[in-house]
Motif scaffolding. Sequence first.
Motif, PDB file in Angstrom:
ATOM      1  N   ARG A 199      32.358  31.815  38.509  1.00  0.00           N
ATOM      2  CA  ARG A 199      31.912  33.169  38.853  1.00  0.00           C
ATOM      3  C   ARG A 199      31.606  33.268  40.343  1.00  0.00           C
ATOM      4  O   ARG A 199      31.967  34.257  41.002  1.00  0.00           O
ATOM      5  CB  ARG A 199      30.680  33.541  38.028  1.00  0.00           C
ATOM      6  CG  ARG A 199      30.957  33.711  36.539  1.00  0.00           C
ATOM      7  CD  ARG A 199      29.659  33.905  35.761  1.00  0.00           C
ATOM      8  NE  ARG A 199      29.852  33.970  34.323  1.00  0.00           N
ATOM      9  CZ  ARG A 199      30.008  35.093  33.634  1.00  0.00           C
ATOM     10  NH1 ARG A 199      29.999  36.256  34.256  1.00  0.00           N
ATOM     11  NH2 ARG A 199      30.175  35.069  32.327  1.00  0.00           N
ATOM     12  N   ASP A 200      30.975  32.232  40.894  1.00  0.00           N
ATOM     13  CA  ASP A 200      30.574  32.271  42.301  1.00  0.00           C
ATOM     14  C   ASP A 200      31.740  32.004  43.244  1.00  0.00           C
ATOM     15  O   ASP A 200      31.932  32.730  44.229  1.00  0.00           O
ATOM     16  CB  ASP A 200      29.467  31.241  42.554  1.00  0.00           C
ATOM     17  CG  ASP A 200      28.182  31.572  41.825  1.00  0.00           C
ATOM     18  OD1 ASP A 200      28.021  32.740  41.415  1.00  0.00           O
ATOM     19  OD2 ASP A 200      27.351  30.659  41.651  1.00  0.00           O
ATOM     20  N   ARG A 201      32.523  30.966  42.961  1.00  0.00           N
ATOM     21  CA  ARG A 201      33.564  30.534  43.900  1.00  0.00           C
ATOM     22  C   ARG A 201      34.879  31.288  43.750  1.00  0.00           C
ATOM     23  O   ARG A 201      35.607  31.460  44.720  1.00  0.00           O
ATOM     24  CB  ARG A 201      33.810  29.026  43.728  1.00  0.00           C
ATOM     25  CG  ARG A 201      32.583  28.158  43.981  1.00  0.00           C
ATOM     26  CD  ARG A 201      32.139  28.201  45.444  1.00  0.00           C
ATOM     27  NE  ARG A 201      30.983  27.361  45.678  1.00  0.00           N
ATOM     28  CZ  ARG A 201      31.029  26.056  45.960  1.00  0.00           C
ATOM     29  NH1 ARG A 201      32.204  25.448  46.028  1.00  0.00           N
ATOM     30  NH2 ARG A 201      29.920  25.372  46.167  1.00  0.00           N
ATOM     31  N   LEU A 202      35.189  31.696  42.514  1.00  0.00           N
ATOM     32  CA  LEU A 202      36.422  32.451  42.289  1.00  0.00           C
ATOM     33  C   LEU A 202      36.182  33.955  42.239  1.00  0.00           C
ATOM     34  O   LEU A 202      37.128  34.734  42.198  1.00  0.00           O
ATOM     35  CB  LEU A 202      37.070  32.030  40.959  1.00  0.00           C
ATOM     36  CG  LEU A 202      37.780  30.691  40.890  1.00  0.00           C
ATOM     37  CD1 LEU A 202      38.300  30.444  39.478  1.00  0.00           C
ATOM     38  CD2 LEU A 202      38.936  30.622  41.884  1.00  0.00           C
ATOM     39  N   ASP A 203      34.914  34.351  42.229  1.00  0.00           N
ATOM     40  CA  ASP A 203      34.544  35.753  42.029  1.00  0.00           C
ATOM     41  C   ASP A 203      35.130  36.256  40.711  1.00  0.00           C
ATOM     42  O   ASP A 203      35.665  37.366  40.619  1.00  0.00           O
ATOM     43  CB  ASP A 203      35.029  36.609  43.207  1.00  0.00           C
ATOM     44  CG  ASP A 203      34.371  37.995  43.223  1.00  0.00           C
ATOM     45  OD1 ASP A 203      33.268  38.121  42.656  1.00  0.00           O
ATOM     46  OD2 ASP A 203      34.965  38.934  43.770  1.00  0.00           O
ATOM     47  N   TRP A 204      34.999  35.417  39.683  1.00  0.00           N
ATOM     48  CA  TRP A 204      35.575  35.694  38.370  1.00  0.00           C
ATOM     49  C   TRP A 204      34.498  36.184  37.420  1.00  0.00           C
ATOM     50  O   TRP A 204      33.376  35.671  37.408  1.00  0.00           O
ATOM     51  CB  TRP A 204      36.200  34.417  37.817  1.00  0.00           C
ATOM     52  CG  TRP A 204      36.679  34.499  36.403  1.00  0.00           C
ATOM     53  CD1 TRP A 204      37.797  35.135  35.950  1.00  0.00           C
ATOM     54  CD2 TRP A 204      36.067  33.903  35.250  1.00  0.00           C
ATOM     55  NE1 TRP A 204      37.923  34.973  34.589  1.00  0.00           N
ATOM     56  CE2 TRP A 204      36.876  34.223  34.132  1.00  0.00           C
ATOM     57  CE3 TRP A 204      34.920  33.129  35.049  1.00  0.00           C
ATOM     58  CZ2 TRP A 204      36.566  33.801  32.845  1.00  0.00           C
ATOM     59  CZ3 TRP A 204      34.614  32.708  33.767  1.00  0.00           C
ATOM     60  CH2 TRP A 204      35.426  33.037  32.677  1.00  0.00           C
ATOM     61  N   SER A 205      34.838  37.185  36.640  1.00  0.00           N
ATOM     62  CA  SER A 205      33.910  37.691  35.642  1.00  0.00           C
ATOM     63  C   SER A 205      34.704  38.089  34.401  1.00  0.00           C
ATOM     64  O   SER A 205      35.651  38.885  34.497  1.00  0.00           O
ATOM     65  CB  SER A 205      33.139  38.903  36.168  1.00  0.00           C
ATOM     66  OG  SER A 205      32.243  39.383  35.202  1.00  0.00           O
ATOM     67  N   PRO A 206      34.375  37.532  33.223  1.00  0.00           N
ATOM     68  CA  PRO A 206      35.118  37.902  32.006  1.00  0.00           C
ATOM     69  C   PRO A 206      35.019  39.397  31.720  1.00  0.00           C
ATOM     70  O   PRO A 206      33.934  39.977  31.762  1.00  0.00           O
ATOM     71  CB  PRO A 206      34.427  37.086  30.914  1.00  0.00           C
ATOM     72  CG  PRO A 206      33.765  35.955  31.616  1.00  0.00           C
ATOM     73  CD  PRO A 206      33.350  36.507  32.949  1.00  0.00           C
ATOM     74  N   ARG A 207      36.149  39.976  31.436  1.00  0.00           N
ATOM     75  CA  ARG A 207      36.201  41.404  31.146  1.00  0.00           C
ATOM     76  C   ARG A 207      35.989  41.676  29.657  1.00  0.00           C
ATOM     77  O   ARG A 207      35.472  42.708  29.265  1.00  0.00           O
ATOM     78  CB  ARG A 207      37.558  41.953  31.589  1.00  0.00           C
ATOM     79  CG  ARG A 207      37.729  43.443  31.378  1.00  0.00           C
ATOM     80  CD  ARG A 207      39.091  43.903  31.879  1.00  0.00           C
ATOM     81  NE  ARG A 207      39.302  45.328  31.650  1.00  0.00           N
ATOM     82  CZ  ARG A 207      40.449  45.954  31.886  1.00  0.00           C
ATOM     83  NH1 ARG A 207      41.488  45.280  32.378  1.00  0.00           N
ATOM     84  NH2 ARG A 207      40.567  47.235  31.641  1.00  0.00           N
ATOM     85  N   TYR A 208      36.423  40.724  28.826  1.00  0.00           N
ATOM     86  CA  TYR A 208      36.380  40.913  27.377  1.00  0.00           C
ATOM     87  C   TYR A 208      35.464  39.867  26.744  1.00  0.00           C
ATOM     88  O   TYR A 208      35.890  39.046  25.926  1.00  0.00           O
ATOM     89  CB  TYR A 208      37.789  40.799  26.787  1.00  0.00           C
ATOM     90  CG  TYR A 208      38.789  41.765  27.383  1.00  0.00           C
ATOM     91  CD1 TYR A 208      38.714  43.131  27.115  1.00  0.00           C
ATOM     92  CD2 TYR A 208      39.819  41.308  28.204  1.00  0.00           C
ATOM     93  CE1 TYR A 208      39.641  44.014  27.654  1.00  0.00           C
ATOM     94  CE2 TYR A 208      40.747  42.186  28.743  1.00  0.00           C
ATOM     95  CZ  TYR A 208      40.648  43.540  28.476  1.00  0.00           C
ATOM     96  OH  TYR A 208      41.563  44.404  29.008  1.00  0.00           O
TER      97      TYR A 208
END
Length: 325
Positions: free
Chosen positions: A293-302
């Motif tokens: 979440r921090d390094r890839l700026d990833w957040s699950p949408r589903y």
Amino acid sequence: MVVGGAGYIGSHMVKMLLSEGYEVVIVDDLSGGHRESIGEARLLVGDIGDSTFIEHAIGMEKPDAIMHFASFIQVGESVADPAKYYHNNVTATQVLLDGMRRHGVDKFIFSSTAAIFGEPEYVPIDEIHPKSPINPYGRSKWMVEQMLEDFDSAYGLKSIALRYFNAAGADPEGLIGECHEPETHLIPLILQVASGRRPCITVYGNDYDTPDGTCIRDYIHVADLCSAHLLALRQLFSGAGSARYNLGNGSGFSVSKVIDAARRVTGHAIPVQVAERRAGDPPSLVADASHARDRLDWSPRYADLDTIIRHAWQWECRRVGLVLD
């Protein structure tokens, strides 16, 4: 180049890459993948363990990066036939990496697994958790991760390994989904009961030290997995170094809660039979995905369990010809 791009996760990745404007070529031997899952995408049929084939494929296509999904994944089978797993998951991967080196391809996205951690010492599991895989499948993936570290140090081959917990769900548009033979994953097995393809779902143990006695697992939607791969690819294209990320929702659902959610989503009764625990099934496996979440700026949408099951149910209905209400 998407290796294993006709399989479950690979085909969803191909669909996303094409929608984002990337030029994609798939390499797949179709031993577990399905030609109908890739639409009009370009496909080279062959085995990545065949050095002549992979040399020709990489030399002809000259990819900027390679994503690798072409692993065998059944834990029980890996125990019964470890040679099959070490050959395909380790030896064939080295053939692929050697072909990349010879042609100057230095960006690699690797589909890894939570199985590299073995029995968890603590939950949620972060990237620095000790690596103690307890089966040949997990060991084969951990061997490749270590190989990738060495290839970076010696040859400058940059890689990002993404460690999945429990991939689930299907394309939100309903065009593709999970189609393993034999099927071993919980959610599609449950939905096969709802659609009438199985008489009941077997729960292996209901006396674990969890709130309802059944195992807790971290389910992540296949589209969210693919979005993490896309972000990892962009990170490598931006010049970033090698990295390892755990991928999960960060919250677990028990087997009983998954069954209850499937009943709610499908509107069908889903009979259950309880069997003895399976060896090596820990009570809880949940990811700490804060690094991604921090390094890839990833957040699950589903992240919602009902949504994951609804998309998988849409796919199951399409496969068996049921009409959704």
